[in-house]
Design a protein around this motif. Structure first.
Motif, PDB file in Angstrom:
ATOM      1  N   ALA A 395      27.587  34.652  30.144  1.00 41.29           N
ATOM      2  CA  ALA A 395      27.808  34.086  31.665  1.00 41.29           C
ATOM      3  C   ALA A 395      29.569  33.035  31.224  1.00 41.29           C
ATOM      4  N   ASP A 396      29.606  32.860  30.005  1.00 45.08           N
ATOM      5  CA  ASP A 396      30.653  31.945  29.627  1.00 45.08           C
ATOM      6  C   ASP A 396      31.470  33.659  29.356  1.00 45.08           C
ATOM      7  N   ASN A 397      31.863  34.381  29.866  1.00 47.76           N
ATOM      8  CA  ASN A 397      32.691  35.047  28.868  1.00 47.76           C
ATOM      9  C   ASN A 397      34.475  34.410  30.257  1.00 47.76           C
ATOM     10  N   PRO A 398      35.285  34.300  29.888  1.00 45.12           N
ATOM     11  CA  PRO A 398      36.672  34.642  30.783  1.00 45.12           C
ATOM     12  C   PRO A 398      36.651  35.575  31.773  1.00 45.12           C
ATOM     13  N   ASN A 399      36.395  37.006  31.106  1.00 46.67           N
ATOM     14  CA  ASN A 399      35.903  37.910  32.278  1.00 46.67           C
ATOM     15  C   ASN A 399      35.661  37.520  33.256  1.00 46.67           C
ATOM     16  N   THR A 400      34.275  37.136  33.015  1.00 50.16           N
ATOM     17  CA  THR A 400      33.481  37.363  34.654  1.00 50.16           C
ATOM     18  C   THR A 400      33.908  36.019  35.410  1.00 50.16           C
ATOM     19  N   ALA A 401      35.085  35.790  35.235  1.00 46.10           N
ATOM     20  CA  ALA A 401      35.864  34.788  36.163  1.00 46.10           C
ATOM     21  C   ALA A 401      36.065  35.893  37.528  1.00 46.10           C
ATOM     22  N   MET A 402      36.518  35.467  38.596  1.00 47.13           N
ATOM     23  CA  MET A 402      36.935  36.887  39.831  1.00 47.13           C
ATOM     24  C   MET A 402      39.058  36.304  40.127  1.00 47.13           C
ATOM     25  N   ARG A 403      39.139  34.651  39.237  1.00 45.23           N
ATOM     26  CA  ARG A 403      40.638  35.208  39.332  1.00 45.23           C
ATOM     27  C   ARG A 403      40.738  35.378  37.342  1.00 45.23           C
ATOM     28  N   THR A 404      41.437  36.655  36.751  1.00 45.54           N
ATOM     29  CA  THR A 404      40.863  37.164  35.811  1.00 45.54           C
ATOM     30  C   THR A 404      42.234  36.635  34.947  1.00 45.54           C
ATOM     31  N   PRO A 405      42.059  36.395  33.787  1.00 44.67           N
ATOM     32  CA  PRO A 405      42.955  35.693  33.046  1.00 44.67           C
ATOM     33  C   PRO A 405      43.773  36.212  32.300  1.00 44.67           C
ATOM     34  N   ASP A 406      45.168  35.509  31.867  1.00 44.01           N
ATOM     35  CA  ASP A 406      46.251  36.140  32.129  1.00 44.01           C
ATOM     36  C   ASP A 406      46.514  37.049  30.666  1.00 44.01           C
ATOM     37  N   GLY A 407      47.608  38.106  30.384  1.00 47.06           N
ATOM     38  CA  GLY A 407      47.416  38.950  29.621  1.00 47.06           C
ATOM     39  C   GLY A 407      47.099  40.086  29.109  1.00 47.06           C
ATOM     40  N   ILE A 408      46.173  40.375  30.406  1.00 41.71           N
ATOM     41  CA  ILE A 408      45.046  41.506  30.736  1.00 41.71           C
ATOM     42  C   ILE A 408      45.932  42.371  31.695  1.00 41.71           C
ATOM     43  N   SER A 409      46.006  43.486  30.408  1.00 42.04           N
ATOM     44  CA  SER A 409      46.435  44.558  31.294  1.00 42.04           C
ATOM     45  C   SER A 409      46.112  45.506  32.715  1.00 42.04           C
ATOM     46  N   PRO A 410      46.284  45.148  34.516  1.00 47.69           N
ATOM     47  CA  PRO A 410      45.816  44.908  35.724  1.00 47.69           C
ATOM     48  C   PRO A 410      44.781  47.062  35.192  1.00 47.69           C
ATOM     49  N   PHE A 411      45.032  47.525  34.798  1.00 50.86           N
ATOM     50  CA  PHE A 411      44.477  48.662  34.411  1.00 50.86           C
ATOM     51  C   PHE A 411      42.689  48.101  34.066  1.00 50.86           C
ATOM     52  N   ASP A 412      43.132  47.150  32.800  1.00 50.52           N
ATOM     53  CA  ASP A 412      41.711  46.434  32.410  1.00 50.52           C
ATOM     54  C   ASP A 412      41.067  45.566  33.169  1.00 50.52           C
ATOM     55  N   THR A 413      41.520  44.549  34.459  1.00 53.85           N
ATOM     56  CA  THR A 413      40.899  44.049  34.757  1.00 53.85           C
ATOM     57  C   THR A 413      39.402  44.217  35.771  1.00 53.85           C
ATOM     58  N   ILE A 414      40.138  45.644  36.320  1.00 48.96           N
ATOM     59  CA  ILE A 414      38.886  46.480  37.152  1.00 48.96           C
ATOM     60  C   ILE A 414      37.980  46.043  36.843  1.00 48.96           C
ATOM     61  N   GLY A 415      36.450  46.008  37.528  1.00 49.38           N
ATOM     62  CA  GLY A 415      35.246  45.918  36.546  1.00 49.38           C
ATOM     63  C   GLY A 415      34.676  44.766  37.423  1.00 49.38           C
ATOM     64  N   PRO A 416      33.210  44.752  37.182  1.00 53.65           N
ATOM     65  CA  PRO A 416      32.070  43.873  38.037  1.00 53.65           C
ATOM     66  C   PRO A 416      32.376  42.690  38.575  1.00 53.65           C
ATOM     67  N   ALA A 417      33.553  42.093  37.521  1.00 60.80           N
ATOM     68  CA  ALA A 417      33.825  41.203  37.887  1.00 60.80           C
ATOM     69  C   ALA A 417      34.775  40.280  39.277  1.00 60.80           C
ATOM     70  N   ILE A 418      35.684  41.603  39.480  1.00 58.41           N
ATOM     71  CA  ILE A 418      37.175  41.972  40.112  1.00 58.41           C
ATOM     72  C   ILE A 418      35.663  42.309  41.951  1.00 58.41           C
ATOM     73  N   TYR A 419      34.974  43.569  41.397  1.00 57.73           N
ATOM     74  CA  TYR A 419      34.266  44.274  43.067  1.00 57.73           C
ATOM     75  C   TYR A 419      33.153  43.520  43.046  1.00 57.73           C
ATOM     76  N   ASP A 420      31.853  43.599  42.264  1.00 62.45           N
ATOM     77  CA  ASP A 420      30.877  42.877  42.770  1.00 62.45           C
ATOM     78  C   ASP A 420      30.449  41.571  42.619  1.00 62.45           C
ATOM     79  N   LYS A 421      31.164  41.046  41.561  1.00 65.73           N
ATOM     80  CA  LYS A 421      31.392  39.319  41.551  1.00 65.73           C
ATOM     81  C   LYS A 421      31.981  38.715  43.241  1.00 65.73           C
ATOM     82  N   GLY A 422      32.899  40.172  43.629  1.00 58.24           N
ATOM     83  CA  GLY A 422      33.981  39.049  44.889  1.00 58.24           C
ATOM     84  C   GLY A 422      32.924  39.626  45.775  1.00 58.24           C
ATOM     85  N   THR A 423      32.047  40.686  45.969  1.00 60.59           N
ATOM     86  CA  THR A 423      30.707  41.692  47.348  1.00 60.59           C
ATOM     87  C   THR A 423      30.465  40.114  47.184  1.00 60.59           C
TER      88      THR A 423
END
Ligand code: BES
Ligand code: ZN
Length: 642
Positions: A395-423
């Motif tokens: 739950a404290d993993n930065p990758n679970t924030a909706m605005r994703t951390p910098d330095g991550i490939s835009p292909f690798d940000t695709i996931g539940p933090a974007i789609y499902d947390k956004g929903t």
């Protein structure tokens, strides 16, 4: 920062859309602003749009199926600041023949080094503007061809098509792949209008993510030319093309579907709800602003479920189930006509602004067209994958924030933090604020930023301005910053309706307890979402006897629904179930959709000595048929080194 957005109207015509003046001529109003805030910055472009930017792209290209490349010219309209001397474009492997100004005078240019830390970023092309300084509209003409490994383009052999007779090509621009076939400023915050003239050998038809202009023209040498235009400025990842032996079927007054003749009928049948979906979407968030809404159902090698290319969505054929149970995908890509295409993130780090808002809107369209039960079930599936991802990642993993951390490939940000947390975020806002007020806000959001880029902080600022409006109790209740910038699942998250899967979950519990299987009629009476839920709730470990019994009772390996078939194959491979290998192999040889392919190879690989030789053997056969995106992912899973 020479051109603060929203500040200068008259002096800088190319920022005109930032002005609210309604009396600007149309052609100026379509030029979108460049946002200058820190959140708007895109680290995956070399462009410096505040110095010189592309406003319009005109492509004149030949599709070369033998050479597997596109070749021709790109003419770019450039708006440059008074003192700008050069413009920087993105490219990745493009073969540049020469660059001139609009009058044919050669311009100096340099192709820079690729960023060693980020291969996908490609290499900058810096073009000297020569005499072309000043704010007046100028053009540069680039003679070029795509390189041999252009990742946006997948050239299919006839064997990879349904007809088996003609070659096929399609592009996939998102995230940063279009720079492998179009030399422009490839950043979502640098919107451009475009037009294209494309030639292809007969009898192939060409479609693009723009409005088709006129009839195809015979140009000799057994080729025809097709013209397209996109008059609304779009992020350049939305420029898309496909060509093959494809035909068209009308679906409604403004919608239709392209596909190979062999699949056209079943595709059209699966898509009968399209016009109703557009109507429902308009009812919720206002006018559909793109004119036509067509789709091209691609061959199964397409790496995604769908891609929201404007006026021509690109769905995978694997959504076809015969009973329309997977048409949430269509609702999703359609919803992007508002969230993503109309209002677009400026930086890849705000992925949720496109994908999360779209997934929420998708569920609203589903509710309107298919009813509350289906929408609630889809929400429950989404919520479950969010909870699972947060459990897995912490739950404290930065990758679970909706605005994703910098330095991550835009292909690798695709996931539940974007789609499902956004929903879940938007559903929570809707619940607290009330649907009517929330919808009014969202409609305003799309109207205020139509054909413009946006950021997370803009969204939050406007929610505060238009909805919270100083109400401190409401501000506290919404937990806005925690949702967007915080990790894990905020405590005000609206849980799914407990009834959504009550029956299925008790069937799953009964199975886990003593192996009781649902009756065949029960199973076949379940919706696609219910069947998926049951399979997702299966125990991780299943014996060969248990798998055989499951398959016997539920006919999983005969399912016409690829989501169901995939979950079956995954469970089978994970448990080293030899009888499923042949079917998995067949599936993996045909389907290139990453969502299915990557987990099946993972399932095989993770078994160790049983599955690894099988994975390697299959991958040696199938790798060449996969799109670069899927290939890149599976290469990592199986440690492929060429
Ligand atoms: N825009 C995405 C696909 C995408 C996102 C490609 C980011 C590259 C980078 C598309 O709309 C999408 O979300 N597709 C999903 C569909 C599903 C959520 C219904 C997919 O392909 O699985
Ligand atoms: Zn999407």
């Amino acid at each position: 920062m020479r051109f603060p957005a929203f500040a200068t109207c008259l002096a800088l015509p190319f920022l005109a859309a930032a002005c609210t003046a309604d009396d600007l001529p149309d052609e100026e109003r379509t030029v979108a602003p460049i946002l200058t805030s820190a959140q708007a910055q895109d680290e995956f472009t070399y462009a410096r749009p505040l110095e010189a930017r592309v406003t319009h792209v005109s492509l004149d290209l030949d599709l070369d199926f033998e050479g597997k490349r596109v070749e021709g010219t790109a003419t770019l309209d450039v708006d440059a600041a008074d003192d700008a001397t050069e413009i920087v474009l993105d490219s990745n492997g493009l073969v540049i023949g020469g660059i001139t100004d609009g009058n044919g005078n050669a311009l100096d240019y340099e192709i820079g080094e690729a960023d060693p830390d980020n291969a996908g970023k490609g290499e900058p092309i810096t073009v000297q503007l020569g005499e072309m300084t000043g704010p007046a509209l100028q053009q540069i003409v680039i003679n070029y061809a795509s390189g041999p490994d252009a990742e946006a383009l997948q050239w299919l052999e006839p064997e990879q098509t349904a007809g088996g007779e003609y070659p096929y090509v399609f592009s996939q621009g998102q995230a940063i792949l279009n720079r492998t076939w179009i030399p422009t400023q490839d950043s979502p915050g640098i919107r451009q209008t475009w037009e294209a003239r494309i030639t292809a050998p007969k009898p192939l038809n060409v479609v693009m993510s723009g409005i088709s202009r006129g009839e195809p023209e015979d140009v000799g040498e057994n080729r025809r030319a097709f013209e397209f235009v996109m008059e609304n400025s779009v992020p350049p990842y939305l420029i898309a093309i496909a060509a093959g032996n494809i035909e068209f079927a009308e679906l409604g007054p403004r919608s239709g579907v392209w596909a190979e003749p062999e699949v056209l009928e079943e595709a059209a049948a699966e898509l009968v709800d399209t016009e109703a979906m557009i109507d429902a979407a308009e009812e919720i968030y206002g006018e559909y602003r793109w004119g036509r809404y067509d789709m091209i159902v691609l061959p199964p090698a397409f790496p995604y479920g769908g891609m929201e290319n404007p006026v021509m969505n690109f769905p995978t054929p694997t959504f076809i189930a015969g009973d329309r149970s997977n048409t949430g995908l269509v609702a999703h890509e359609l919803a992007h006509s508002w969230s993503g295409n109309l209002v677009t993130y400026s930086s890849w780090r705000d992925g949720w602004l496109n994908e999360g808002v779209t997934s929420y809107f998708e569920s609203r369209i589903s509710e309107a067209v298919f009813g509350e039960k289906r929408a609630n079930q889809e929400y429950a599936l989404s919520y479950a994958s969010l909870v699972e991802a947060i459990e897995e990642q912490g739950a404290d993993n930065p990758n679970t924030a909706m605005r994703t951390p910098d330095g991550i490939s835009p292909f690798d940000t695709i996931g539940p933090a974007i789609y499902d947390k956004g929903t879940v975020f938007l559903r929570t806002m809707e619940t607290i604020i009330g649907r009517e007020r929330f919808d009014e806000f969202m409609r305003g959001w799309f109207d205020r930023h139509a054909f413009q880029p946006a950021t997370s902080e803009m969204f939050l600022a406007e929610l505060r301005e238009y909805v919270v409006d100083g109400d401190e109790a409401l501000e506290e209740e919404l937990m806005l910053d925690e949702w967007v910038y915080g990790t894990g699942l905020p405590e005000n998250a609206v849980a799914p309706d407990a009834e959504a899967f009550a029956e299925v979950d008790s069937a799953a519990a009964a199975y886990a307890a003593d192996g009781t299987l649902p009756a065949t009629e029960t199973w076949t009476g379940w919706t696609g979402a219910e069947q998926q839920r049951f399979l997702q709730e299966l125990p991780e470990e299943l014996s060969a006897d248990e798998l055989a019994a499951l398959n016997e009772q539920l006919a999983l390996s005969d399912s016409g629904n690829n989501e169901v078939l995939f979950l079956w194959l995954e469970a089978a491979l994970r448990n080293e179930y030899q009888p499923a290998v042949a079917q998995a192999e067949e599936f993996l040889a045909e389907v290139g959709r990453n969502k299915f392919v990557a987990p099946l190879f993972t399932a095989l690989w993770e078994t160790g000595s049983w599955g690894r030789p099988i994975a390697t053997r299959i991958y040696n056969e199938t790798r060449g048929g996969y799109h670069s995106y899927t290939r890149g992912n599976v290469d990592q899973i199986v440690g492929y080194e060429g």
